[in-house]
Design a protein around this motif. Structure first.
Motif, PDB file in Angstrom:
ATOM      1  N   GLY A 113     -24.833  63.624 -44.618  1.00 31.95           N
ATOM      2  CA  GLY A 113     -23.327  63.736 -44.629  1.00 31.95           C
ATOM      3  C   GLY A 113     -22.323  62.359 -43.256  1.00 31.95           C
ATOM      4  N   ASP A 114     -23.423  61.065 -43.371  1.00 33.60           N
ATOM      5  CA  ASP A 114     -22.252  59.831 -43.291  1.00 33.60           C
ATOM      6  C   ASP A 114     -21.299  59.638 -43.990  1.00 33.60           C
ATOM      7  N   CYS A 115     -20.393  59.538 -43.909  1.00 39.99           N
ATOM      8  CA  CYS A 115     -19.229  58.765 -45.209  1.00 39.99           C
ATOM      9  C   CYS A 115     -18.815  57.584 -45.103  1.00 39.99           C
ATOM     10  N   PHE A 125     -25.231  46.111 -38.077  1.00 36.38           N
ATOM     11  CA  PHE A 125     -24.950  47.670 -37.855  1.00 36.38           C
ATOM     12  C   PHE A 125     -24.387  47.932 -36.278  1.00 36.38           C
ATOM     13  N   ILE A 126     -22.939  48.339 -35.847  1.00 37.84           N
ATOM     14  CA  ILE A 126     -22.821  48.240 -34.201  1.00 37.84           C
ATOM     15  C   ILE A 126     -22.865  50.004 -34.848  1.00 37.84           C
ATOM     16  N   VAL A 127     -23.752  50.458 -34.013  1.00 35.56           N
ATOM     17  CA  VAL A 127     -23.280  52.392 -34.181  1.00 35.56           C
ATOM     18  C   VAL A 127     -23.319  53.107 -32.791  1.00 35.56           C
ATOM     19  N   ARG A 135     -20.127  61.287 -39.421  1.00 33.49           N
ATOM     20  CA  ARG A 135     -19.551  59.730 -38.432  1.00 33.49           C
ATOM     21  C   ARG A 135     -19.650  58.919 -40.114  1.00 33.49           C
ATOM     22  N   VAL A 136     -17.761  58.385 -39.968  1.00 27.80           N
ATOM     23  CA  VAL A 136     -17.529  58.215 -41.042  1.00 27.80           C
ATOM     24  C   VAL A 136     -17.869  56.201 -40.457  1.00 27.80           C
ATOM     25  N   ALA A 166     -18.659  53.763 -36.852  1.00 22.30           N
ATOM     26  CA  ALA A 166     -19.704  53.012 -36.944  1.00 22.30           C
ATOM     27  C   ALA A 166     -19.529  52.077 -38.172  1.00 22.30           C
ATOM     28  N   MET A 167     -19.793  50.309 -37.703  1.00 24.17           N
ATOM     29  CA  MET A 167     -19.577  49.729 -38.730  1.00 24.17           C
ATOM     30  C   MET A 167     -20.179  48.819 -39.309  1.00 24.17           C
TER      31      MET A 167
END
Length: 340
Positions: free
Chosen positions: A53-55, A338-340, A248-249, A291-292
């Protein structure tokens, strides 16, 4: 807010000069915003942090061979022209060296005359408007005569141009790579899609601000250059569906963040083609991304300020110090976060 708050000291040996092989074997720092926890993994391990489901939103821009080396038509003096953006057909905004000797009217010859540039105008920031004359297809001429413009802190030449492109680069026009995407391999992307992660592409042409530090003492006084971007209606629909379902995008890189946050309104992304001067620094209220994925950026840069805005200034500056202590590799060919 003071620019000096985003300064840090980095030993030169930590600046990555070579990309790692394979791409997904770089290190990955996981930064948890809610708890402040920091983990150390390998980039391919990111699959275990993504869920169905994450995009995942990538930037499919492609770097052009924007650095041209030639000679002045009348004196033979060496000249370098660094293309920034095409203003009109065959008319480009560019950086030039030596700037003092390239006044309007000067002609520069490349490749024994196959390509000729004429300096048309000096711009306020020291850049030039340059008109090009040639036969055939400009992109082909550029591929043959130009060089891929590696950042100035990379002094070692590349074995192959493709290593400074993401594996999904499609749309020509950037003068720098969206470097967070350099860590992905075809195998990793297939594995993510098989897991149920949706991957979509937006486009932003990376321009001058990638190379320009913030020189103003106060962050808010800095002005961003405009960069063109596009979001297709299909991609906007996928992102909006993900947001609607509470999924999440995840932006791959600061360039994807700029597109999504520029095109985002009230939690939805609008399709279209436009340009952005969006400057994101601490205090910004993110509308779209959850997230990035990003690399480690230069001190006092707009990119570090954006990351600090998302992850929290204190936590991100702490993470950078831990990255140095753990001997991470920095900048374009360096490791990822990876910032979550």
């Amino acid at each position: 807010m003071k620019t000096a708050e985003f300064d840090y000291e980095l030993p030169k040996e930590f600046i990555a000069q070579d990309p790692v092989e394979p791409r997904d074997s770089s290190r990955l720092m996981i930064v948890h915003r809610n708890t402040g926890e920091i983990e150390h993994r390998i980039f391919r391990d990111i699959e275990s942090y993504l869920i169905p489901g994450d995009c995942l939103v990538i930037n499919d821009t492609k770097v052009i061979p924007a650095r041209l080396k030639g000679r002045k038509a009348h004196t033979g003096g060496s000249v370098e022209i660094f293309l920034l953006s095409e203003v009109e057909h065959n008319l480009w905004e560019a950086l030039v060296r030596p700037g003092r000797r390239l006044s309007p009217g000067t002609e520069v010859v490349f490749g024994d005359g196959r390509l000729v540039a004429r300096i048309e105008k000096r711009l306020a920031g020291g850049e030039r408007l340059v008109a090009f004359h040639y036969e055939g297809d400009f992109n082909q001429v550029l591929e043959e005569l130009g060089e891929v413009p590696l950042p100035p802190y990379i002094t070692k030449p590349l074995d192959t141009r493709d290593r400074y492109q993401t594996i999904y680069a499609r749309e020509r026009g950037s003068v720098a790579a969206p470097t967070a995407g350099l860590h992905f391999t075809p195998e990793l992307m297939r594995s993510l899609e098989k897991k149920g992660v949706t991957i979509v592409a937006v486009n932003l042409r990376v321009g001058l601000d990638t190379f320009r530090p913030v020189r103003e003492e106060v962050v808010e006084d800095h002005k961003m250059h405009s960069e063109p971007y596009s979001v297709s209606s299909d991609v906007a629909a996928v992102i909006n569906e993900a947001k609607g379902h509470g999924n999440r995008v995840i932006a791959v890189g600061t360039t994807s963040v700029r597109v999504l946050e520029t095109a985002g309104k009230a939690g939805r992304v609008a399709a279209g083609t436009d340009s952005t001067k969006l400057f994101i620094y601490p205090g910004y209220d993110f509308k779209i991304i959850d997230a990035m994925i990003t690399n480690f950026h230069l001190p006092n840069s707009t990119l570090l300020m954006m990351v600090a805005a998302f992850g929290g200034q204190g936590l991100i500056m702490k993470a950078y110090q831990e990255a140095i202590a753990e001997h991470y590799r920095f900048y374009s060919f360096g490791d990822a976060m990876f910032i979550v």
